[in-house]
Design a protein around this motif. Sequence first.
Motif, short mmCIF file in Angstrom:
data_model
loop_
_atom_site.label_atom_id
_atom_site.label_comp_id
_atom_site.label_asym_id
_atom_site.label_seq_id
_atom_site.Cartn_x
_atom_site.Cartn_y
_atom_site.Cartn_z
N SER A 113 -2.38 -0.55 7.05
CA SER A 113 -2.12 -0.90 5.36
C SER A 113 -3.42 -0.24 5.12
CB SER A 113 -2.65 -2.52 4.86
OG SER A 113 -4.04 -2.63 5.54
N LYS A 213 8.08 -1.47 -8.68
CA LYS A 213 7.37 -1.30 -8.35
C LYS A 213 7.38 0.19 -7.57
CE LYS A 213 3.31 -4.87 -9.09
NZ LYS A 213 2.79 -6.09 -8.24
N ASP A 216 6.21 -0.10 -3.21
CA ASP A 216 7.56 -1.56 -3.35
C ASP A 216 9.00 -1.12 -2.98
OD1 ASP A 216 4.68 -3.06 -2.52
OD2 ASP A 216 5.36 -3.16 -4.26
N CYS A 219 9.26 1.30 -0.40
CA CYS A 219 9.95 0.92 1.08
C CYS A 219 11.17 0.27 1.35
CB CYS A 219 8.57 0.38 1.08
SG CYS A 219 7.22 1.73 1.58
N ASN A 220 10.97 -0.84 0.52
CA ASN A 220 12.39 -1.33 0.21
C ASN A 220 13.85 -0.57 0.43
OD1 ASN A 220 10.32 -3.87 -0.39
ND2 ASN A 220 10.58 -3.85 -2.62
N THR A 248 0.22 5.45 -4.04
CA THR A 248 1.22 5.55 -3.90
C THR A 248 1.37 5.86 -2.71
OG1 THR A 248 1.75 4.94 -6.74
CG2 THR A 248 3.46 5.81 -5.03
N ARG A 251 0.36 3.73 -0.06
CA ARG A 251 1.02 2.43 0.12
C ARG A 251 2.04 2.50 0.62
NH1 ARG A 251 -0.19 1.60 -5.66
NH2 ARG A 251 1.48 1.54 -6.16
N GLY A 255 3.59 1.14 4.89
CA GLY A 255 4.94 0.36 4.33
C GLY A 255 6.30 0.29 4.53
N CYS A 256 5.73 2.07 4.38
CA CYS A 256 7.30 2.72 5.54
C CYS A 256 7.76 3.05 7.34
CB CYS A 256 7.79 3.51 4.65
SG CYS A 256 9.05 4.32 5.03
#
Length: 265
Positions: A113, A213, A216, A219-220, A248, A251, A255-256
């Motif tokens: 992170s 966002k 997020d 990544c989702n 960004t 992040r 997260g990816c």
Amino acid sequence: MRILLPVDGSEHCRNALRFIASRQALSPEKEATVELLNVQHSIPEAVINALGLDSVRKASQDEGMKVIDAMREDAGDLDVRAKVEGGEFAPVIVREADHMDADLIVMGCRGLSAMEGFFVGSVSAKVISLTKRPLLLVRDKIPAGAICVDHSDYAHAAAEFVVNQREFFGKDAVFEVINVSETEETFHQAVEPVMTVFEDAGVPAERVHLKGKVGDAICNYAGEGKLDMLVIGSHGYGNFRAAFMGSTAMRITAGCEVPLLVLKA
């Protein structure tokens, strides 16, 4: 294509090398030259004085070459070269990339992170902040699927890299231009200039509109298993600023899970 791949013998680095070998297999007519770089820790002056400079240098080189030689079996048909350097990891990686005029730096990583990267000192985060060269982060998990380019202030540079290095992605690659926005108007304002790059190069691409966002949502979307690689543009904040200002790019880096290619203008 000249690729620099820093290696420490870990499975993360092996996955990165296997991934590059798989890209080479997609376009064997476009040969890539890969330099495997092992960075050894700096040796304290007291040790050098006690053992002698030549002895310390030889031991460092031998140790680095052991790491590199153990990874060659994962290189497939790649044209692999080896180099061992000493010093602080991130600056040495960036310096060597400039020295060899690398088209791409590839690093295997487990993913931290932004806050973890700040405190732990993630090498990949430091390299992102120091280099202007394209940087590909390869995770342990490598799903199959399409390739995606997201929109950012630096998306034009990312799109140009993709169309100019298309053989790296494979002739049958499917490209998507993603933008996260709440309205159709802002979506098209962001996406159309990037689509023009693909259209002018004759490379097919599709538009993908996401909401929520930015970090997020991207990544989702990547986590749904549709993507083989995510390409983003970034200005590359340093660790401190990224941790507290919420970059960004940082992040997404954390997260990816798919391979992540970070490019600057």
